[in-house]
Design an enzyme around this catalytic site. Structure first.
Site, PDB file in Angstrom:
ATOM      1  N   ARG A 188     -29.257  15.898  17.948  1.00  0.00           N
ATOM      2  CA  ARG A 188     -28.048  16.483  17.381  1.00  0.00           C
ATOM      3  C   ARG A 188     -28.277  17.756  16.573  1.00  0.00           C
ATOM      4  O   ARG A 188     -27.481  18.688  16.624  1.00  0.00           O
ATOM      5  CB  ARG A 188     -27.336  15.457  16.475  1.00  0.00           C
ATOM      6  CG  ARG A 188     -26.662  14.356  17.260  1.00  0.00           C
ATOM      7  CD  ARG A 188     -25.953  13.388  16.309  1.00  0.00           C
ATOM      8  NE  ARG A 188     -25.527  12.196  17.015  1.00  0.00           N
ATOM      9  CZ  ARG A 188     -25.469  10.990  16.480  1.00  0.00           C
ATOM     10  NH1 ARG A 188     -25.830  10.797  15.225  1.00  0.00           N
ATOM     11  NH2 ARG A 188     -25.064   9.959  17.190  1.00  0.00           N
TER      12      ARG A 188
ATOM     13  N   HIS B 149     -14.092   2.045  12.815  1.00  0.00           N
ATOM     14  CA  HIS B 149     -14.469   2.491  11.475  1.00  0.00           C
ATOM     15  C   HIS B 149     -13.224   3.025  10.752  1.00  0.00           C
ATOM     16  O   HIS B 149     -12.397   3.704  11.362  1.00  0.00           O
ATOM     17  CB  HIS B 149     -15.470   3.650  11.545  1.00  0.00           C
ATOM     18  CG  HIS B 149     -16.812   3.284  12.116  1.00  0.00           C
ATOM     19  ND1 HIS B 149     -17.265   1.992  12.243  1.00  0.00           N
ATOM     20  CD2 HIS B 149     -17.821   4.082  12.571  1.00  0.00           C
ATOM     21  CE1 HIS B 149     -18.488   2.010  12.760  1.00  0.00           C
ATOM     22  NE2 HIS B 149     -18.842   3.258  12.972  1.00  0.00           N
TER      23      HIS B 149
ATOM     24  N   SER C 268     -20.153  -3.174  15.115  1.00  0.00           N
ATOM     25  CA  SER C 268     -20.446  -2.742  16.485  1.00  0.00           C
ATOM     26  C   SER C 268     -21.165  -1.398  16.505  1.00  0.00           C
ATOM     27  O   SER C 268     -21.809  -1.066  17.498  1.00  0.00           O
ATOM     28  CB  SER C 268     -19.175  -2.676  17.326  1.00  0.00           C
ATOM     29  OG  SER C 268     -18.189  -1.912  16.675  1.00  0.00           O
ATOM     30  N   GLY C 269     -21.081  -0.647  15.419  1.00  0.00           N
ATOM     31  CA  GLY C 269     -21.847   0.598  15.321  1.00  0.00           C
ATOM     32  C   GLY C 269     -23.338   0.359  15.386  1.00  0.00           C
ATOM     33  O   GLY C 269     -24.119   1.248  15.756  1.00  0.00           O
TER      34      GLY C 269
ATOM     35  N   CYS D 272     -20.567   8.609  15.191  1.00  0.00           N
ATOM     36  CA  CYS D 272     -19.204   8.058  15.223  1.00  0.00           C
ATOM     37  C   CYS D 272     -18.392   8.420  13.980  1.00  0.00           C
ATOM     38  O   CYS D 272     -17.221   8.801  14.076  1.00  0.00           O
ATOM     39  CB  CYS D 272     -19.256   6.540  15.386  1.00  0.00           C
ATOM     40  SG  CYS D 272     -20.490   5.727  14.343  1.00  0.00           S
TER      41      CYS D 272
ATOM     42  N   ASN E 119     -14.909   2.954  16.935  1.00  0.00           N
ATOM     43  CA  ASN E 119     -16.223   3.604  16.907  1.00  0.00           C
ATOM     44  C   ASN E 119     -16.926   3.578  18.258  1.00  0.00           C
ATOM     45  O   ASN E 119     -17.759   4.439  18.540  1.00  0.00           O
ATOM     46  CB  ASN E 119     -17.120   2.945  15.851  1.00  0.00           C
ATOM     47  CG  ASN E 119     -17.256   1.452  16.044  1.00  0.00           C
ATOM     48  OD1 ASN E 119     -16.255   0.737  16.106  1.00  0.00           O
ATOM     49  ND2 ASN E 119     -18.464   0.959  16.167  1.00  0.00           N
TER      50      ASN E 119
ATOM     51  N   ARG F 144     -21.176  -0.546   5.380  1.00  0.00           N
ATOM     52  CA  ARG F 144     -20.892  -1.499   6.455  1.00  0.00           C
ATOM     53  C   ARG F 144     -20.044  -2.635   5.890  1.00  0.00           C
ATOM     54  O   ARG F 144     -20.362  -3.179   4.826  1.00  0.00           O
ATOM     55  CB  ARG F 144     -22.216  -2.057   6.990  1.00  0.00           C
ATOM     56  CG  ARG F 144     -22.073  -2.857   8.256  1.00  0.00           C
ATOM     57  CD  ARG F 144     -21.903  -1.979   9.472  1.00  0.00           C
ATOM     58  NE  ARG F 144     -23.074  -1.190   9.773  1.00  0.00           N
ATOM     59  CZ  ARG F 144     -23.093  -0.207  10.686  1.00  0.00           C
ATOM     60  NH1 ARG F 144     -22.002   0.102  11.373  1.00  0.00           N
ATOM     61  NH2 ARG F 144     -24.190   0.485  10.894  1.00  0.00           N
TER      62      ARG F 144
ATOM     63  N   LYS G 132     -26.133  12.526   8.034  1.00  0.00           N
ATOM     64  CA  LYS G 132     -25.577  12.925   9.338  1.00  0.00           C
ATOM     65  C   LYS G 132     -24.181  13.508   9.147  1.00  0.00           C
ATOM     66  O   LYS G 132     -23.816  14.504   9.767  1.00  0.00           O
ATOM     67  CB  LYS G 132     -25.460  11.706  10.268  1.00  0.00           C
ATOM     68  CG  LYS G 132     -26.744  11.228  10.912  1.00  0.00           C
ATOM     69  CD  LYS G 132     -26.449   9.949  11.732  1.00  0.00           C
ATOM     70  CE  LYS G 132     -27.722   9.226  12.123  1.00  0.00           C
ATOM     71  NZ  LYS G 132     -27.428   7.883  12.688  1.00  0.00           N
TER      72      LYS G 132
ATOM     73  N   GLY H 171     -25.763  -2.060  26.895  1.00  0.00           N
ATOM     74  CA  GLY H 171     -25.494  -2.075  25.451  1.00  0.00           C
ATOM     75  C   GLY H 171     -23.998  -1.994  25.169  1.00  0.00           C
ATOM     76  O   GLY H 171     -23.192  -1.801  26.087  1.00  0.00           O
TER      77      GLY H 171
ATOM     78  N   GLN I 137     -17.375   0.775   7.770  1.00  0.00           N
ATOM     79  CA  GLN I 137     -17.822   0.817   9.150  1.00  0.00           C
ATOM     80  C   GLN I 137     -18.031  -0.571   9.764  1.00  0.00           C
ATOM     81  O   GLN I 137     -18.517  -1.492   9.119  1.00  0.00           O
ATOM     82  CB  GLN I 137     -19.106   1.664   9.244  1.00  0.00           C
ATOM     83  CG  GLN I 137     -18.827   3.125   8.903  1.00  0.00           C
ATOM     84  CD  GLN I 137     -20.030   4.035   9.051  1.00  0.00           C
ATOM     85  OE1 GLN I 137     -20.350   4.766   8.128  1.00  0.00           O
ATOM     86  NE2 GLN I 137     -20.684   4.019  10.195  1.00  0.00           N
TER      87      GLN I 137
END
Lengths: 336, 336
Positions: free
Chosen positions: A100, A241, A159-160, A129, A314, A234, A213, A13, A156
């Site tokens: 988390r 980011h 790629s996140g 991130c 990020n 985004r 988050k 990934g 952002q």
């Protein structure tokens, strides 16, 4: 010097590849590298430290000889595989959101709360991130002035979302240039030439999960008494980011002090010279390890208010690098 | 019904073209249309209401038979030409920043402060695009709850810089696809796949002029007691500005009331259904007259706080449409 057997789960990934690259670049003491991915990708060959290595299936039994497993395989896979890896003796540093907020799992940014690693039980979570880069910049200010409230709006990169979103933006750009119809699969709408105020799923309170988050992770990592309001967006950027951060602090400050504190803060590089049009930018942060802070100015609308523009890669500090730094800290503090 | 002689100054620019289109689409009662531009563009033919019209030079004498002159020729040209046009008997609606903060010049958004037109002295200013869409959304909330403070971060389209910036983003995208080097002329850095926290020039307080426009214009148009903190950012979008707006109000509110108020507010369309992933987006606002408001949610970090995502076409409501609406209001109120 002791060397370690390191597994990277989700090795093919966008973040997994960056984890492997980061281990190489930072010369982490790797004895054996073990790239793992879904079964259908097993057998793929990758290059690590100049030598070919075969990707194996991420499955039960794969972690028996592993010291540290860096996970970036998504929350669903992590919920199943991370406990297996821990049971087989590996210490897991997990990049997904799965663990988390678990009270038994430290959520760590090495520049911010390295001491939380001391109570780990085999599983350590890498923060989101957007949270990481914000808190690397704000931690030294919180120490000095006490942060009361944060209002953050993010810009952002795709790629996140992963490699498939990078491919989608690329495809949409090519279709635009060739005047072909633009299709969207990864995102619900076109991301090229657009801004989507929608990252991760919507929750019952009409915030997105990404936004919450930033609230919950800030409270867990930095201080439970900080109030956070986030809008996460985004934009058509491939990598890095950017964040517009408005902070209200408890104590008064002199602006020069803020510059001095940030310039000596670990992991932070100040880029702020309006006269020369210098400020942090996504395209310049790409591939860099630092969190770049600029547009530092007093918020004229409130007492003890400050505005910042914070940019970081990020995939590096927002994911792979932070995970590798956690591994490095575990080694340094003898917490393996 | 009386018809009017209308000049459009800067007729070949991005906003000038949109002014001509808007006059046609809204069937403004035009007797004679007079497109004006710099001398070197004089002689160019444009089509208005299906008929060819020749562009003339914007110069002394050009406004003698003009009832209303819609200016979009930049601040420098406006400082010279607008007083000439007024002296020659035209009423000027100026889209530049040249006159906005002049005490003798009304700064008007027809949905927000139409009554300010009553004291005009021949010159009326059109607010900055970012300010217009923010205040169209916030005015009905200010009336009901009293806005204390605004923290806004913008996501602005390149068309706000003009046609040359649209061309530059197009060229950068084409160069990216063909793997050619990317050059920047209009902006100091690449705008494709980037975010630039830099719109208009930097001022002594390290804010940009664009950011301070949002502060000062809000105070002039809506209420001098509202505190505003702005971060204005250019992103690779062709058209329509998006804004992440955080508002602290004086009085408590019920969230349903906010929806009710915004749904009936003039110029506002609410697009807000998280369950169906519906929210305002730049690509959908393009060519539309409305200000689109969504992501409406209580700010959990402060009492009486609210978050909004506000999108509008910066060339339409942010510029051309607002100017034409001012002209329409002058006619309706018999203020010519």
């Amino acid at each position: 010097m002791r060397k370690y057997n390191i597994a990277v789960v989700g090795a093919l990934g966008a973040v997994g590849r960056e984890m492997l690259k980061t281990l190489e670049q930072r010369e982490f003491p790797v004895e054996v590298i073990k790239p793992l991915d879904i079964l259908s990708n097993a057998g793929t060959e990758i290059i690590f430290q100049g030598k070919p290595v075969v990707v194996q299936a991420a499955e039960t039994g794969a972690f028996k000889d592993v010291d540290i497993a860096l996970f970036s395989a998504g929350a669903d896979a992590s919920k199943i595989l991370a406990p297996i890896a821990v049971a087989e003796g590996a210490i897991v540093v997990d990049n997904s959101s799965a663990w988390r907020m678990d009270d038994d799992v430290p959520l760590v940014i090495p520049e911010v709360n390295p001491d939380a690693l001391s109570w780990h039980k085999g599983l350590i979570a890498n923060p989101n991130c957007s949270t990481i880069q914000m808190l690397v910049a704000l931690k030294p200010l919180h120490d000095q002035y006490g942060i009361k409230r944060i209002v953050v709006s993010t810009y952002q990169a795709v790629s996140g979302t992963g490699q498939k979103a990078i491919d989608e933006l690329n495809q949409q750009i090519q279709d635009y240039v060739s005047a072909s119809p633009i299709r969207s699969n990864v995102y619900p709408y076109q991301i090229a030439f657009n801004a989507l105020p929608h990252i991760d799923i919507f929750l019952e309170n009409n915030y997105t999960k990404e936004e919450m988050k930033m609230v919950h992770e800030t409270n867990k990592i930095l201080d439970k008494n900080i109030s956070v309001s986030a809008t996460t967006v985004r934009i058509p950027v491939f990598r890095s980011h950017s964040e517009s951060i408005n902070v209200e602090m408890k104590k008064p400050f002199v602006l020069d002090e803020i510059f001095t504190i940030l310039k000596s803060a670990p992991g932070v590089v100040v880029v702020d010279n309006p006269a020369e049009a210098q400020y942090p930018m996504a395209i310049e942060a790409e591939g860099q390890d630092s969190v770049f802070v600029g547009r530092i100015r007093r918020d004229l609308s409130i007492e003890n208010g400050l505005n910042l523009w914070v940019v970081a890669d990020n995939l590096r500090k927002g994911a792979a690098l932070n995970a590798v730094q956690i591994a490095e800290t575990l080694v340094q503090k003898n917490l393996l």
